[in-house]
Design a protein around this motif. Sequence first.
Motif, PDB file in Angstrom:
ATOM      1  N   LEU A  16      -3.356 -32.361  -0.794  1.00  0.00           N
ATOM      2  CA  LEU A  16      -4.644 -33.025  -0.997  1.00  0.00           C
ATOM      3  C   LEU A  16      -4.666 -34.431  -0.416  1.00  0.00           C
ATOM      4  O   LEU A  16      -3.729 -35.201  -0.605  1.00  0.00           O
ATOM      5  N   GLU A  17      -5.761 -34.738   0.277  1.00  0.00           N
ATOM      6  CA  GLU A  17      -5.984 -36.115   0.733  1.00  0.00           C
ATOM      7  C   GLU A  17      -7.075 -36.740  -0.126  1.00  0.00           C
ATOM      8  O   GLU A  17      -7.682 -36.076  -0.972  1.00  0.00           O
ATOM      9  N   THR A  18      -7.321 -38.025   0.103  1.00  0.00           N
ATOM     10  CA  THR A  18      -8.259 -38.769  -0.740  1.00  0.00           C
ATOM     11  C   THR A  18      -9.608 -38.035  -0.843  1.00  0.00           C
ATOM     12  O   THR A  18     -10.183 -37.644   0.162  1.00  0.00           O
ATOM     13  N   GLY A  19     -10.045 -37.850  -2.074  1.00  0.00           N
ATOM     14  CA  GLY A  19     -11.375 -37.278  -2.289  1.00  0.00           C
ATOM     15  C   GLY A  19     -11.440 -35.762  -2.236  1.00  0.00           C
ATOM     16  O   GLY A  19     -12.518 -35.184  -2.362  1.00  0.00           O
ATOM     17  N   GLU A  20     -10.276 -35.121  -2.060  1.00  0.00           N
ATOM     18  CA  GLU A  20     -10.305 -33.660  -1.913  1.00  0.00           C
ATOM     19  C   GLU A  20      -9.982 -32.920  -3.214  1.00  0.00           C
ATOM     20  O   GLU A  20      -9.287 -33.437  -4.087  1.00  0.00           O
ATOM     21  N   VAL A  21     -10.474 -31.694  -3.291  1.00  0.00           N
ATOM     22  CA  VAL A  21     -10.055 -30.781  -4.355  1.00  0.00           C
ATOM     23  C   VAL A  21      -9.327 -29.610  -3.713  1.00  0.00           C
ATOM     24  O   VAL A  21      -9.536 -29.302  -2.536  1.00  0.00           O
ATOM     25  N   LEU A  22      -8.453 -28.967  -4.502  1.00  0.00           N
ATOM     26  CA  LEU A  22      -7.762 -27.769  -4.027  1.00  0.00           C
ATOM     27  C   LEU A  22      -8.477 -26.560  -4.608  1.00  0.00           C
ATOM     28  O   LEU A  22      -8.704 -26.483  -5.820  1.00  0.00           O
ATOM     29  N   VAL A  23      -8.855 -25.638  -3.727  1.00  0.00           N
ATOM     30  CA  VAL A  23      -9.568 -24.438  -4.172  1.00  0.00           C
ATOM     31  C   VAL A  23      -8.681 -23.222  -3.950  1.00  0.00           C
ATOM     32  O   VAL A  23      -8.137 -23.031  -2.859  1.00  0.00           O
ATOM     33  N   LYS A  24      -8.542 -22.416  -5.012  1.00  0.00           N
ATOM     34  CA  LYS A  24      -7.898 -21.097  -4.876  1.00  0.00           C
ATOM     35  C   LYS A  24      -8.970 -20.190  -4.294  1.00  0.00           C
ATOM     36  O   LYS A  24     -10.031 -19.982  -4.902  1.00  0.00           O
ATOM     37  N   VAL A  25      -8.728 -19.705  -3.085  1.00  0.00           N
ATOM     38  CA  VAL A  25      -9.783 -18.972  -2.373  1.00  0.00           C
ATOM     39  C   VAL A  25      -9.932 -17.554  -2.930  1.00  0.00           C
ATOM     40  O   VAL A  25      -8.952 -16.805  -3.026  1.00  0.00           O
ATOM     41  N   ALA A  26     -11.168 -17.214  -3.283  1.00  0.00           N
ATOM     42  CA  ALA A  26     -11.473 -15.839  -3.676  1.00  0.00           C
ATOM     43  C   ALA A  26     -11.819 -15.025  -2.438  1.00  0.00           C
ATOM     44  O   ALA A  26     -11.339 -13.918  -2.248  1.00  0.00           O
ATOM     45  N   ALA A  27     -12.658 -15.614  -1.572  1.00  0.00           N
ATOM     46  CA  ALA A  27     -13.099 -14.888  -0.373  1.00  0.00           C
ATOM     47  C   ALA A  27     -13.525 -15.879   0.693  1.00  0.00           C
ATOM     48  O   ALA A  27     -13.821 -17.034   0.418  1.00  0.00           O
ATOM     49  N   THR A  28     -13.540 -15.385   1.931  1.00  0.00           N
ATOM     50  CA  THR A  28     -14.051 -16.163   3.058  1.00  0.00           C
ATOM     51  C   THR A  28     -14.871 -15.174   3.882  1.00  0.00           C
ATOM     52  O   THR A  28     -15.030 -14.020   3.479  1.00  0.00           O
ATOM     53  N   SER A  29     -15.423 -15.597   4.992  1.00  0.00           N
ATOM     54  CA  SER A  29     -16.080 -14.582   5.817  1.00  0.00           C
ATOM     55  C   SER A  29     -16.015 -14.934   7.287  1.00  0.00           C
ATOM     56  O   SER A  29     -15.581 -16.020   7.658  1.00  0.00           O
ATOM     57  N   ILE A  30     -16.406 -13.960   8.109  1.00  0.00           N
ATOM     58  CA  ILE A  30     -16.195 -14.062   9.556  1.00  0.00           C
ATOM     59  C   ILE A  30     -17.414 -14.713  10.201  1.00  0.00           C
ATOM     60  O   ILE A  30     -18.548 -14.322   9.932  1.00  0.00           O
ATOM     61  N   ASN A  31     -17.143 -15.684  11.062  1.00  0.00           N
ATOM     62  CA  ASN A  31     -18.204 -16.294  11.862  1.00  0.00           C
ATOM     63  C   ASN A  31     -17.875 -16.140  13.339  1.00  0.00           C
ATOM     64  O   ASN A  31     -16.716 -15.994  13.707  1.00  0.00           O
ATOM     65  N   ARG A  32     -18.913 -16.201  14.157  1.00  0.00           N
ATOM     66  CA  ARG A  32     -18.698 -16.062  15.606  1.00  0.00           C
ATOM     67  C   ARG A  32     -17.794 -17.179  16.131  1.00  0.00           C
ATOM     68  O   ARG A  32     -17.050 -16.981  17.080  1.00  0.00           O
ATOM     69  N   GLY A  33     -17.850 -18.332  15.471  1.00  0.00           N
ATOM     70  CA  GLY A  33     -16.979 -19.427  15.872  1.00  0.00           C
ATOM     71  C   GLY A  33     -15.518 -19.077  15.706  1.00  0.00           C
ATOM     72  O   GLY A  33     -14.661 -19.491  16.499  1.00  0.00           O
TER      73      GLY A  33
END
Lengths: 376, 376
Positions: A38-55
């Motif tokens: 973690l850096e200043t101002g950040e939270v740590l998130v346990k990822v449940a899901a993500t998704s696909i983008n063209r990028g």
Amino acid sequence: MLRRCPVAFAPRMMRAVKITAYGGPEKLAVTNIQRPVLETGEVLVKVAATSINRGDIAQRKGLYPPPLGVTDTPGMEFSGTVVDMEASLEDAPGYVPEIGSRVMGIVAGGGYAEYVAVPASLCIPVPSAISLTQAAAIPETYLTAFQAMHHHAGLLPDKAGAAQYGAGLKTRPPAAALGRRYRMLVHAGASGVGIAACQIAKLFEITSITTSSEAKVEACQQWATYAVSRTPNESGDVFAEKVEAAVGKSGVDLIIDPVFGGRYLQEDGQLLAMDGTVVVLSFLGGSKTELDGPTFFQRRATIRFSALRNQSDFYKTSLTQAFRARIMPYIQSGKIKPVVAKTVSLDQIQDAHRMVEANELTGKCVVVVDPKLAEK
Amino acid sequence: MLRRCPVAFAPRMMRAVKITAYGGPEKLAVTNIQRPVLETGEVLVKVAATSINRGDIAQRKGLYPPPLGVTDTPGMEFSGTVVDMEASLEDAPGYVPEIGSRVMGIVAGGGYAEYVAVPASLCIPVPSAISLTQAAAIPETYLTAFQAMHHHAGLLPDKAGAAQYGAGLKTRPPAAALGRRYRMLVHAGASGVGIAACQIAKLFEITSITTSSEAKVEACQQWATYAVSRTPNESGDVFAEKVEAAVGKSGVDLIIDPVFGGRYLQEDGQLLAMDGTVVVLSFLGGSKTELDGPTFFQRRATIRFSALRNQSDFYKTSLTQAFRARIMPYIQSGKIKPVVAKTVSLDQIQDAHRMVEANELTGKCVVVVDPKLAEK
């Protein structure tokens, strides 16, 4: 209140997708890497899901490197729960999610992993009406659509919209002052951004028109006021004539265009209303095109090349805040429902990329990272 | 207070320039036509002077018709004194110039005449520091430069600039927040708009760079931070390399471009900083050009086709008000001095067009309509 809670249970290593070499979907591999610190101002998130983008696909091919200083793990959005926060946040003013709360948001990279570190100000609380699987389909596409409609084209005036227009002319007058609804054209109407834009348009009484392949026109009709196919006519016109047949010759106020090349920008120009805006998102139809100045000049038009990933955290925070205020209530009330076309596991990341690249889906492809958490 | 004063002395007929047929300067003739009749909210101005704009030349050639409902008498700006006002203005709230007061402003047409009827809200009081001859050189060019810098590119943040940026991202942060000055490139730096833009830039600590013919580089140095010639180098580059040599590779925030065609838009794109804006005013270099999407996309750039003449009175009023507040104090204090290159009489209108068309002048060509009044 103690919001911070050091997480002995968050391991130092985590599973994450790596691009082993630039190329096809087979170049994606699930590996073990260090959990982000973690850096200043950040939270740590346990990822449940993500998704696909063209990028992500462009990044895999070596065409869209992450901004300087950003992890090379792909993935531009996430849903999950907050498991830790950087010490300075304990007494931070403004919005800070609590440990354990469900959040979603955009990141410049790193979403395809078990944990992401993200500025607290970019977290969007996930409303109780939706699961974390559904939430993973929201941030990138809805924020991109909202950015085009609100920030770039001013089609969603703030409550003080009229006054702002009078004072600084930074936004448009409310549509009612024009004696007609605003009109928006969205290319690739069955894409995540296309669906999001049409859903937002409906809520704000904006007439929406989509273009898509013939096979997806019917799907687009679920969300758009008018859906037309991109099959060219005998003169080679792709969509101009069909859009005019739908909304008349007085033009559209906003065009969201991920195609650009070929005849797209040219026909965009012909279709714009006075003070109309084309928001260019990508170059699926080619990256060079002829620009006929007078067509755009007669309409006092704006061509805006829009990206979200490389914006500053300051900009993203502002966009996120406006989005929370203006759009999130409709997701909680069920008036906007994110469209999940497919869910896959992290181990199926190659298949997920293949499906999105082949344009097989209508809506988002969600990658479930933590199945138990994602059901929540 | 009785501000209205029926003007028995204002004759029903007046001298005005007519375009007898589309073509060269010889198609301009001074004729007698009916004096304009006041409509709601308008004042009648006895014109002291007007000046020549490139739009007038295009109109003479049949390439730039006046907006619907506007007189076909050319002339897009004026200075003079108020001699009558429409009845509803007697008790109107807001700014209404008094009978006898010296004013200047933009009109969509009709400036080449002894009288113009103009919405009271578009009148700008002429400060005591300048004559009405000098005043006639101000409205069109300075409002066009101000519109590009303030409304389109947000380089002159309002006092509440930073706050506005945070809330709606409609304007930029103050330059100080970037740790550097804003930078502006202006093509045709010796034109009226070019000089106005550089003068405004200097006041707001914006670094300005002009391009011009070799012969006018020295003149441009009076107003611009850097002045370069548009003589191409061996590779055919017109200005990109020279601008980079002046301000470095990190780019310019605003480009005011009346050229567009040939290599101009392409080199514009290469020179933009992140979130940079190209404001296209006309097509002196050609109206079609190739647009390379990624060059602009990498910079999150905006291409804005900007016109003033066909804007609504509502827009023009807002622009005029902002201009009065932000720029006029500097004209009163002498920090901005309009540059009159030449003054001619109404009967010399053909010569005036010839000189402007031949690019002979540095600054504005003012047409004195009423010599006695113009001296004031």
